[in-house]
Design a protein around this motif. Structure first.
Motif, PDB file in Angstrom:
ATOM      1  N   LYS A  57      -0.057  34.019  -7.397  1.00 46.99           N
ATOM      2  CA  LYS A  57       0.472  32.677  -7.652  1.00 46.99           C
ATOM      3  C   LYS A  57       1.984  32.606  -7.477  1.00 46.99           C
ATOM      4  O   LYS A  57       2.544  31.517  -7.303  1.00 46.99           O
ATOM      5  CB  LYS A  57       0.087  32.209  -9.052  1.00 46.99           C
ATOM      6  CG  LYS A  57       0.689  33.013 -10.191  1.00 46.99           C
ATOM      7  CD  LYS A  57       0.190  32.508 -11.538  1.00 46.99           C
ATOM      8  CE  LYS A  57       0.761  33.310 -12.696  1.00 46.99           C
ATOM      9  NZ  LYS A  57       2.215  33.154 -12.808  1.00 46.99           N
ATOM     10  N   ILE A  60       2.086  33.092  -3.062  1.00 45.89           N
ATOM     11  CA  ILE A  60       1.412  32.150  -2.165  1.00 45.89           C
ATOM     12  C   ILE A  60       1.356  30.794  -2.852  1.00 45.89           C
ATOM     13  O   ILE A  60       0.777  30.657  -3.930  1.00 45.89           O
ATOM     14  CB  ILE A  60      -0.002  32.650  -1.817  1.00 45.89           C
ATOM     15  CG1 ILE A  60       0.084  34.028  -1.141  1.00 45.89           C
ATOM     16  CG2 ILE A  60      -0.720  31.649  -0.916  1.00 45.89           C
ATOM     17  CD1 ILE A  60      -1.255  34.706  -0.934  1.00 45.89           C
ATOM     18  N   HIS A  61       1.951  29.786  -2.215  1.00 40.79           N
ATOM     19  CA  HIS A  61       2.129  28.472  -2.838  1.00 40.79           C
ATOM     20  C   HIS A  61       1.435  27.394  -2.001  1.00 40.79           C
ATOM     21  O   HIS A  61       1.628  27.315  -0.793  1.00 40.79           O
ATOM     22  CB  HIS A  61       3.617  28.161  -2.981  1.00 40.79           C
ATOM     23  CG  HIS A  61       4.361  29.217  -3.749  1.00 40.79           C
ATOM     24  ND1 HIS A  61       4.463  29.219  -5.116  1.00 40.79           N
ATOM     25  CD2 HIS A  61       5.005  30.335  -3.326  1.00 40.79           C
ATOM     26  CE1 HIS A  61       5.157  30.273  -5.517  1.00 40.79           C
ATOM     27  NE2 HIS A  61       5.491  30.973  -4.447  1.00 40.79           N
ATOM     28  N   TRP A  62       0.648  26.553  -2.680  1.00 41.51           N
ATOM     29  CA  TRP A  62      -0.233  25.613  -2.003  1.00 41.51           C
ATOM     30  C   TRP A  62       0.184  24.148  -2.119  1.00 41.51           C
ATOM     31  O   TRP A  62      -0.477  23.288  -1.555  1.00 41.51           O
ATOM     32  CB  TRP A  62      -1.646  25.746  -2.580  1.00 41.51           C
ATOM     33  CG  TRP A  62      -2.323  27.019  -2.196  1.00 41.51           C
ATOM     34  CD1 TRP A  62      -2.333  28.193  -2.881  1.00 41.51           C
ATOM     35  CD2 TRP A  62      -3.083  27.251  -1.013  1.00 41.51           C
ATOM     36  NE1 TRP A  62      -3.050  29.144  -2.209  1.00 41.51           N
ATOM     37  CE2 TRP A  62      -3.532  28.591  -1.057  1.00 41.51           C
ATOM     38  CE3 TRP A  62      -3.446  26.451   0.080  1.00 41.51           C
ATOM     39  CZ2 TRP A  62      -4.315  29.151  -0.047  1.00 41.51           C
ATOM     40  CZ3 TRP A  62      -4.226  27.008   1.075  1.00 41.51           C
ATOM     41  CH2 TRP A  62      -4.652  28.339   1.009  1.00 41.51           C
ATOM     42  N   ASP A 133      -5.533  36.029  -3.679  1.00 42.16           N
ATOM     43  CA  ASP A 133      -5.418  34.580  -3.817  1.00 42.16           C
ATOM     44  C   ASP A 133      -6.823  33.985  -3.866  1.00 42.16           C
ATOM     45  O   ASP A 133      -7.626  34.184  -2.949  1.00 42.16           O
ATOM     46  CB  ASP A 133      -4.636  33.988  -2.643  1.00 42.16           C
ATOM     47  CG  ASP A 133      -4.475  32.485  -2.770  1.00 42.16           C
ATOM     48  OD1 ASP A 133      -3.521  32.046  -3.432  1.00 42.16           O
ATOM     49  OD2 ASP A 133      -5.323  31.752  -2.220  1.00 42.16           O
ATOM     50  N   ILE A 135      -7.955  30.830  -3.647  1.00 39.48           N
ATOM     51  CA  ILE A 135      -8.307  29.805  -2.658  1.00 39.48           C
ATOM     52  C   ILE A 135      -8.651  30.443  -1.319  1.00 39.48           C
ATOM     53  O   ILE A 135      -9.638  30.071  -0.673  1.00 39.48           O
ATOM     54  CB  ILE A 135      -7.165  28.787  -2.499  1.00 39.48           C
ATOM     55  CG1 ILE A 135      -6.960  28.008  -3.799  1.00 39.48           C
ATOM     56  CG2 ILE A 135      -7.462  27.821  -1.347  1.00 39.48           C
ATOM     57  CD1 ILE A 135      -5.786  27.043  -3.763  1.00 39.48           C
ATOM     58  N   SER A 139     -12.452  30.276   0.111  1.00 36.81           N
ATOM     59  CA  SER A 139     -12.604  29.520   1.357  1.00 36.81           C
ATOM     60  C   SER A 139     -13.424  30.306   2.366  1.00 36.81           C
ATOM     61  O   SER A 139     -14.259  29.739   3.088  1.00 36.81           O
ATOM     62  CB  SER A 139     -11.225  29.199   1.947  1.00 36.81           C
ATOM     63  OG  SER A 139     -10.485  28.353   1.097  1.00 36.81           O
ATOM     64  N   PHE A 152      -5.943  28.805   8.151  1.00 36.17           N
ATOM     65  CA  PHE A 152      -4.801  28.815   7.245  1.00 36.17           C
ATOM     66  C   PHE A 152      -3.518  28.753   8.067  1.00 36.17           C
ATOM     67  O   PHE A 152      -3.392  29.441   9.088  1.00 36.17           O
ATOM     68  CB  PHE A 152      -4.777  30.079   6.388  1.00 36.17           C
ATOM     69  CG  PHE A 152      -5.918  30.197   5.427  1.00 36.17           C
ATOM     70  CD1 PHE A 152      -6.110  29.245   4.431  1.00 36.17           C
ATOM     71  CD2 PHE A 152      -6.807  31.252   5.509  1.00 36.17           C
ATOM     72  CE1 PHE A 152      -7.167  29.346   3.541  1.00 36.17           C
ATOM     73  CE2 PHE A 152      -7.862  31.366   4.620  1.00 36.17           C
ATOM     74  CZ  PHE A 152      -8.044  30.409   3.633  1.00 36.17           C
ATOM     75  N   PHE A 154       0.684  29.088   7.435  1.00 36.80           N
ATOM     76  CA  PHE A 154       1.674  29.449   6.428  1.00 36.80           C
ATOM     77  C   PHE A 154       3.079  29.425   7.012  1.00 36.80           C
ATOM     78  O   PHE A 154       3.279  29.554   8.222  1.00 36.80           O
ATOM     79  CB  PHE A 154       1.375  30.824   5.815  1.00 36.80           C
ATOM     80  CG  PHE A 154       1.583  31.998   6.737  1.00 36.80           C
ATOM     81  CD1 PHE A 154       2.812  32.648   6.814  1.00 36.80           C
ATOM     82  CD2 PHE A 154       0.541  32.471   7.522  1.00 36.80           C
ATOM     83  CE1 PHE A 154       2.999  33.737   7.653  1.00 36.80           C
ATOM     84  CE2 PHE A 154       0.714  33.560   8.367  1.00 36.80           C
ATOM     85  CZ  PHE A 154       1.953  34.196   8.432  1.00 36.80           C
ATOM     86  N   MET A 165       1.542  27.674   1.920  1.00 37.44           N
ATOM     87  CA  MET A 165       0.256  27.811   2.601  1.00 37.44           C
ATOM     88  C   MET A 165      -0.476  26.475   2.648  1.00 37.44           C
ATOM     89  O   MET A 165      -0.432  25.688   1.695  1.00 37.44           O
ATOM     90  CB  MET A 165      -0.609  28.841   1.860  1.00 37.44           C
ATOM     91  CG  MET A 165      -1.918  29.200   2.546  1.00 37.44           C
ATOM     92  SD  MET A 165      -1.712  30.262   3.995  1.00 37.44           S
ATOM     93  CE  MET A 165      -1.208  31.803   3.201  1.00 37.44           C
ATOM     94  N   TRP A 166      -1.147  26.242   3.787  1.00 38.83           N
ATOM     95  CA  TRP A 166      -1.994  25.059   3.963  1.00 38.83           C
ATOM     96  C   TRP A 166      -3.326  25.501   4.552  1.00 38.83           C
ATOM     97  O   TRP A 166      -3.419  26.545   5.195  1.00 38.83           O
ATOM     98  CB  TRP A 166      -1.333  24.047   4.900  1.00 38.83           C
ATOM     99  CG  TRP A 166      -0.067  23.469   4.362  1.00 38.83           C
ATOM    100  CD1 TRP A 166       0.081  22.302   3.666  1.00 38.83           C
ATOM    101  CD2 TRP A 166       1.255  24.029   4.469  1.00 38.83           C
ATOM    102  NE1 TRP A 166       1.403  22.111   3.333  1.00 38.83           N
ATOM    103  CE2 TRP A 166       2.144  23.148   3.805  1.00 38.83           C
ATOM    104  CE3 TRP A 166       1.771  25.192   5.044  1.00 38.83           C
ATOM    105  CZ2 TRP A 166       3.510  23.389   3.716  1.00 38.83           C
ATOM    106  CZ3 TRP A 166       3.132  25.439   4.953  1.00 38.83           C
ATOM    107  CH2 TRP A 166       3.985  24.539   4.295  1.00 38.83           C
ATOM    108  N   ARG A 167      -4.352  24.686   4.355  1.00 41.02           N
ATOM    109  CA  ARG A 167      -5.691  25.010   4.850  1.00 41.02           C
ATOM    110  C   ARG A 167      -6.265  23.830   5.616  1.00 41.02           C
ATOM    111  O   ARG A 167      -6.122  22.682   5.211  1.00 41.02           O
ATOM    112  CB  ARG A 167      -6.614  25.352   3.679  1.00 41.02           C
ATOM    113  CG  ARG A 167      -8.048  25.695   4.097  1.00 41.02           C
ATOM    114  CD  ARG A 167      -8.924  25.933   2.873  1.00 41.02           C
ATOM    115  NE  ARG A 167      -9.042  24.735   2.048  1.00 41.02           N
ATOM    116  CZ  ARG A 167      -9.692  24.684   0.888  1.00 41.02           C
ATOM    117  NH1 ARG A 167     -10.265  25.770   0.410  1.00 41.02           N
ATOM    118  NH2 ARG A 167      -9.762  23.562   0.203  1.00 41.02           N
TER     119      ARG A 167
END
Length: 210
Positions: A57, A60-62, A133, A135, A139, A152, A154, A165-167
């Motif tokens: 946490k 890696i930031h969402w 992580d 998520i 996923s 993903f 990043f 990070m994005w998904r």
């Protein structure tokens, strides 16, 4: 997220992506190709993705809005524009590895001579498990690889100690799935049971069920 990471993640550039079709068009036998970094795009974020000195946490930031950085926004737009071909590419990588996984791209990385197109890597569930992580692991563990591809994106901090990070979830074209039905059936039969996908997090390790 530390202020330096926040500042870097929001520091956009004037770089834009070619939003046309990928450089190699797909023929009737699904011969679609994208640039692959062979792990080079992950090197600047190795500590952020897989380091054990800090909890996931903190690495890696969402929660960052993608429109705050042009590199990220352009890459996500490009992914949507080529989703048909990229969905097929994700299916191929699943069939090659015979394991659930995800495509991943560094928004700040380009291959020399790559026409400013992104480069992807394929990480299997076991590799994503090492991020700790939740998520990212869930996923990859609980999606239908014959219907969707997980992508993903990043953006590493300047220090490389953190990433934003994005998904994206994109559909696999129905005609491609039908064309490769025999290979798909073999790959699905080789997968482990759902209860054997164990999500590793910093606080505890637990089997994750849908």
């Amino acid at each position: 997220m530390p202020s330096k990471t926040l500042a870097y993640a929001y520091n956009g550039t004037t770089t834009s992506l070619n939003t046309g079709l990928p450089r190699n068009k797909m023929n009737e036998y699904t011969n679609v190709q994208f640039h692959e970094s062979q792990g080079a795009a992950l090197v600047p974020a190795k500590e952020a993705l897989f380091g054990r000195a800090r909890k996931a946490k903190d690495r890696i930031h969402w929660m960052f809005p993608p429109d705050k950085d042009e590199r990220v926004e352009s890459l996500l737009t490009w992914i949507r524009a080529v989703s048909y071909s990229l969905g097929t590419f994700g299916l191929h990588r699943f069939l090659q590895s015979r394991e659930r996984g995800a495509l991943i791209a560094n928004a700040d990385y380009r291959i020399a001579g790559g026409k400013n197109e992104p480069a992807f890597d394929w990480l299997t569930f076991d590799q994503l498990q090492k991020t700790r992580d939740r998520i990212m692991q869930e996923s990859a563990a609980f999606y239908d690889p014959t219907a969707q591809a997980i992508v993903f994106v990043f953006l590493p901090s300047k220090s490389g100690n953190s990433v934003a990070m994005w998904r994206q979830k994109i559909n696999v074209p129905n005609n491609m799935r039908l064309m490769l039905q025999a290979e798909v059936s073999l790959a699905l039969a080789a997968l482990r049971r759902e209860e054997d996908y164990v999500v590793h997090v910093d606080e505890y390790v637990a089997a994750c069920f849908r």
